[in-house]
Design a protein around this motif. Structure first.
Motif, PDB file in Angstrom:
ATOM      1  N   ASP A  62    -101.933  17.026  41.062  1.00 24.36           N
ATOM      2  CA  ASP A  62    -102.575  17.117  39.903  1.00 24.36           C
ATOM      3  C   ASP A  62    -103.739  16.050  39.461  1.00 24.36           C
ATOM      4  O   ASP A  62    -103.868  15.189  40.011  1.00 24.36           O
ATOM      5  N   LEU A  63    -104.885  16.795  38.545  1.00 23.73           N
ATOM      6  CA  LEU A  63    -106.085  16.207  38.498  1.00 23.73           C
ATOM      7  C   LEU A  63    -106.092  14.961  37.801  1.00 23.73           C
ATOM      8  O   LEU A  63    -106.744  14.255  37.973  1.00 23.73           O
ATOM      9  N   THR A  68    -116.338  15.835  43.576  1.00 23.07           N
ATOM     10  CA  THR A  68    -116.086  16.960  42.937  1.00 23.07           C
ATOM     11  C   THR A  68    -114.776  17.882  43.481  1.00 23.07           C
ATOM     12  O   THR A  68    -114.700  17.925  44.741  1.00 23.07           O
ATOM     13  N   VAL A  69    -113.967  18.295  42.689  1.00 23.34           N
ATOM     14  CA  VAL A  69    -112.710  19.105  42.887  1.00 23.34           C
ATOM     15  C   VAL A  69    -113.361  20.299  43.444  1.00 23.34           C
ATOM     16  O   VAL A  69    -113.987  21.112  42.402  1.00 23.34           O
ATOM     17  N   LEU A  70    -113.066  20.938  44.621  1.00 22.33           N
ATOM     18  CA  LEU A  70    -113.621  22.515  44.940  1.00 22.33           C
ATOM     19  C   LEU A  70    -112.573  23.350  44.742  1.00 22.33           C
ATOM     20  O   LEU A  70    -112.713  24.488  44.730  1.00 22.33           O
ATOM     21  N   ARG A  71    -111.255  22.823  44.929  1.00 19.94           N
ATOM     22  CA  ARG A  71    -110.153  23.752  44.676  1.00 19.94           C
ATOM     23  C   ARG A  71    -108.920  23.051  43.937  1.00 19.94           C
ATOM     24  O   ARG A  71    -108.567  21.990  44.265  1.00 19.94           O
ATOM     25  N   HIS A  72    -108.537  23.818  42.738  1.00 20.06           N
ATOM     26  CA  HIS A  72    -107.264  23.245  42.145  1.00 20.06           C
ATOM     27  C   HIS A  72    -106.011  23.332  43.412  1.00 20.06           C
ATOM     28  O   HIS A  72    -106.094  24.411  43.970  1.00 20.06           O
ATOM     29  N   LEU A 104     -99.973  21.701  36.704  1.00 21.29           N
ATOM     30  CA  LEU A 104     -99.927  22.614  37.665  1.00 21.29           C
ATOM     31  C   LEU A 104    -100.069  24.095  37.316  1.00 21.29           C
ATOM     32  O   LEU A 104    -100.590  24.954  38.044  1.00 21.29           O
ATOM     33  N   GLY A 105    -100.085  24.271  36.131  1.00 27.54           N
ATOM     34  CA  GLY A 105    -100.607  25.682  35.430  1.00 27.54           C
ATOM     35  C   GLY A 105    -101.798  26.102  35.729  1.00 27.54           C
ATOM     36  O   GLY A 105    -102.214  27.222  35.899  1.00 27.54           O
ATOM     37  N   LEU A 106    -102.746  25.233  35.724  1.00 25.05           N
ATOM     38  CA  LEU A 106    -104.083  25.296  36.002  1.00 25.05           C
ATOM     39  C   LEU A 106    -104.333  25.983  37.819  1.00 25.05           C
ATOM     40  O   LEU A 106    -105.295  27.051  37.490  1.00 25.05           O
ATOM     41  N   THR A 107    -103.545  25.246  38.371  1.00 20.79           N
ATOM     42  CA  THR A 107    -103.380  25.848  39.957  1.00 20.79           C
ATOM     43  C   THR A 107    -102.924  27.149  39.986  1.00 20.79           C
ATOM     44  O   THR A 107    -103.486  28.089  40.687  1.00 20.79           O
ATOM     45  N   ILE A 148     -92.257  28.155  39.640  1.00 21.24           N
ATOM     46  CA  ILE A 148     -93.159  29.205  39.644  1.00 21.24           C
ATOM     47  C   ILE A 148     -94.157  29.071  40.606  1.00 21.24           C
ATOM     48  O   ILE A 148     -94.413  30.201  41.498  1.00 21.24           O
ATOM     49  N   GLY A 149     -95.036  27.942  40.983  1.00 19.42           N
ATOM     50  CA  GLY A 149     -95.777  27.709  42.054  1.00 19.42           C
ATOM     51  C   GLY A 149     -94.872  28.053  43.468  1.00 19.42           C
ATOM     52  O   GLY A 149     -95.634  28.766  44.143  1.00 19.42           O
ATOM     53  N   ARG A 150     -93.763  27.833  43.507  1.00 19.96           N
ATOM     54  CA  ARG A 150     -93.111  28.052  44.942  1.00 19.96           C
ATOM     55  C   ARG A 150     -92.806  29.715  45.237  1.00 19.96           C
ATOM     56  O   ARG A 150     -92.781  29.815  46.104  1.00 19.96           O
ATOM     57  N   ARG A 151     -92.712  30.201  43.858  1.00 15.25           N
ATOM     58  CA  ARG A 151     -92.053  31.759  44.074  1.00 15.25           C
ATOM     59  C   ARG A 151     -93.684  32.471  43.892  1.00 15.25           C
ATOM     60  O   ARG A 151     -93.310  33.687  44.299  1.00 15.25           O
ATOM     61  N   LEU A 152     -94.647  32.287  43.682  1.00 14.93           N
ATOM     62  CA  LEU A 152     -95.691  32.795  43.257  1.00 14.93           C
ATOM     63  C   LEU A 152     -96.064  33.755  44.369  1.00 14.93           C
ATOM     64  O   LEU A 152     -96.339  35.184  44.178  1.00 14.93           O
ATOM     65  N   PHE A 153     -96.452  33.248  45.586  1.00 11.25           N
ATOM     66  CA  PHE A 153     -96.891  34.099  46.704  1.00 11.25           C
ATOM     67  C   PHE A 153     -95.803  34.964  47.123  1.00 11.25           C
ATOM     68  O   PHE A 153     -96.143  36.236  47.493  1.00 11.25           O
TER      69      PHE A 153
END
Ligand code: AMP
Ligand code: MG
Length: 387
Positions: free
Chosen positions: A220-221, A212-216, A350-353, A321-326
């Motif tokens: 990639d799933l 079971t995936v607990l965290r994205h 990656l959009g899901l994460t 976008i992932g790199r810049r988000l936080f």
């Protein structure tokens, strides 16, 4: 879920672990062994060492020492029921920290380690109980970054390391973010530049059946589905910050949040964005300092307004976008905006994460721009939050 006796080390009235923080700048490709030796010595002395990984910066401690791990909880103000991931430098080290390891674990480790995949396994007896928040499982991964790999290898210790931020703050993707949150409470910060992924690892529970995936996260799933046809995705959001036991530790709805309230908007069409623009304008007109996190393509809708724009880069470049988000969440916080508006990405790959992190930062406050927006309703929501 079985819980073992557990001591977290964090008590509200205890003095927090305090030290003089030293920062060393390292070449991420070729870290100076003399600095790594110093950091390894701090780990052996129950100290805390922050380091870059390909996902986010980690706050590391000796995973065999309950005292050292207790300090992680203490300085992060992390609730004792939120377990910590153990970092390894070699697949064979799994046996030092886990037991009854299924062959699928080795198969996945061969395929995706080092990399942003965390495996939850049955916990070995040597691992300090507070690493696992008293659960009988342990989460492990091998980071794809020379600095933590060198640190784990040189110290000879598995290193327990959650993200090196204060609890609920956006995860740190640069050494400066770690310093912002933890200066004076971490012995050494190894500065290896910005994290190349910038989002946390994907967590896969192999003690569950089916897995079971607990965290994205950064993996990639679809890659996991190739090997695990019946892969399950856990119910994603537990709507409480309190209470035991949690069905999936660490899955708090409130997480990764900037200080300003963040509102998330879905929109099928670009035309719907004029509604977001009008809302931003109405908020600014009411005296709110408005931050908008936006892709380069959407930014033109806001260009004539007096706003703080946080540029996420091109919509076509999800890794960026992932790199810049936080980092952009933190930047808007440092500009002391009153509210942050964000258009959600499509929930694919990656959009899901990215969607998951934004949803948590928004604490579930999601609005559909394809329908008329009640600006007054949203304003009253913010006014309430400020009171
Ligand atoms: P962080 O590194 O701060 O993102 O936090 C680590 C996260 O890993 C926790 O919040 C949990 O979601 C997850 N985790 C760590 N250990 C376990 C475990 N034994 N079982 C389930 N999830 C875990
Ligand atoms: Mg974290």
């Amino acid at each position: 879920m079985k819980r073992l006796p557990c001591w977290s080390g964090w008590r509200k009235d205890n003095p927090v672990y305090s030290v003089q923080t030293r920062i060393f700048t390292l070449d991420p490709q070729n870290p100076d062994p003399a600095v790594i030796v110093q950091a390894a010595e701090r780990l052996h002395a129950d100290g805390l060492v922050a380091f870059p990984t390909e996902t986010v910066y980690g706050l590391g401690a000796n995973a065999f020492s309950a005292v050292a791990v207790g300090r992680i909880f203490e300085v992060k103000k992390r609730p004792f029921y939120d377990p910590v991931i153990v970092h390894l430098s070699d697949i064979s080290q799994i046996e030092q920290v886990a037991r009854d390891i299924p062959s699928l674990a080795y198969e996945l480790a061969q395929a995706y380690w080092p990399g942003p995949l965390t495996l939850v396994l049955k916990k070995g007896p040597q691992v300090a109980p507070n690493v696992s928040a008293g659960l009988d499982t342990v989460a492990v991964r091998m980071p794809n970054h020379r600095i933590p790999l060198a640190l784990v290898e040189t110290s000879g210790l598995p290193v327990a390391a959650p993200s090196a931020n204060l609890f609920t703050r956006p995860s740190p993707t640069s050494a400066r973010h770690v310093l912002e949150d933890l200066n004076g409470h971490v012995d050494i910060i190894l500065d290896g530049g910005d994290c190349p992924i910038g989002l946390e690892s994907t967590i896969l529970d192999l003690t569950a059946s089916p897995p079971t995936v607990l965290r994205h996260g950064g993996l990639d799933l679809d890659l996991l589905r190739e090997r695990i046809p019946h892969l399950q995705i856990a119910r994603r959001y537990v709507q409480t910050d309190e209470g035991l036991p949690m069905s999936a530790p660490g899955m708090l709805a409130k997480h990764y949040s900037p200080k300003a309230p963040l509102l998330l908007f879905t929109a099928q069409t670009d035309a719907a964005l004029t509604r977001l623009r009008d809302l931003a304008s109405a908020l600014a007109g009411r005296g709110f300092k408005v931050g908008v996190m936006t892709t380069m393509e959407d930014a033109r809708h806001f260009s004539d307004l007096n706003l703080e724009i946080a540029d996420l880069g091109s919509a076509a470049d999800l890794p960026q976008i992932g790199r810049r988000l936080f980092a952009q969440m933190r930047r808007l916080d440092s500009l002391r905006v009153d509210v942050i508006l964000v258009r959600a990405p499509a929930q694919e790959g990656l959009g899901l994460t990215i969607w998951d992190r934004l949803f948590r930062a928004a604490e579930g406050k999601v609005f559909d721009l394809d329908k008329p927006l009640e600006a007054e309703e949203i304003i009253s929501l913010l006014v309430k939050k400020e009171e």
